[in-house]
Enzyme design. Sequence first.
Site, PDB file in Angstrom:
ATOM      1  N   GLY A  11       5.476   2.197   5.689  1.00 25.27           N
ATOM      2  CA  GLY A  11       4.802   0.848   5.612  1.00 25.27           C
ATOM      3  C   GLY A  11       4.863  -0.133   4.530  1.00 25.27           C
ATOM      4  N   CYS A  12       3.996  -0.894   4.209  1.00 27.05           N
ATOM      5  CA  CYS A  12       3.951  -1.397   2.899  1.00 27.05           C
ATOM      6  C   CYS A  12       3.709  -0.686   1.577  1.00 27.05           C
ATOM      7  CB  CYS A  12       2.691  -2.417   2.895  1.00 27.05           C
ATOM      8  SG  CYS A  12       2.515  -3.343   1.389  1.00 27.05           S
ATOM      9  N   PHE A  13       4.688  -0.793   0.522  1.00 27.27           N
ATOM     10  CA  PHE A  13       4.468   0.141  -0.319  1.00 27.27           C
ATOM     11  C   PHE A  13       3.458  -0.014  -1.256  1.00 27.27           C
ATOM     12  CE2 PHE A  13       8.275  -2.746  -2.253  1.00 27.27           C
ATOM     13  CZ  PHE A  13       7.418  -3.600  -2.606  1.00 27.27           C
TER      14      PHE A  13
END
Length: 174
Positions: A11-13
Amino acid sequence: MSFDTAIFAGGCFWCMVQPFDTYPGIEKVESGFTGGHVPNPTYEQVKTGTTGHTEAVRITFDSTKVSYKELVEIYWHQTDPTDASGQFQDRGDNYRPVIFVKDAEQRQIAEASKQALQESGEFGNDPIVTQIEDVQPFYLAEDYHQQFYKKNPERFAAEEQAGRAQFIAKHWGK
């Protein structure tokens, strides 16, 4: 000290950095992109979904203080390993869950851990779909993405809370 690296996508880092960054034995956690076909992509390019990259974190760790196996276990608790189409509110291939392995030892550890997670029944009958792939070039994201949770604590908290709510609804709200 014996430094090693691990690369995880989930997902979003922004939400992947903090759980590793605060763990003993971690030297640094960098946000970036990997797995694509465009050299040195920008965030703007990656978020279009056309470069083939996924957002990921590269972790440099002291293997005398924390093992790769421990890092894989931390990883499972940061992602929804039953969702191949993104993570939580972040949708698309650039948010897919992947463990990028650099050698046969990391592959064996990751595959054994994935199998154990599947057999645990923690996610019921849902299959564990997280991919295990060979490491590819890792490109650092722009500076404003590095250590996002420290630079933007309110936005980080909102992103994390939204993801947690979706995860709970999917797996325990049935």
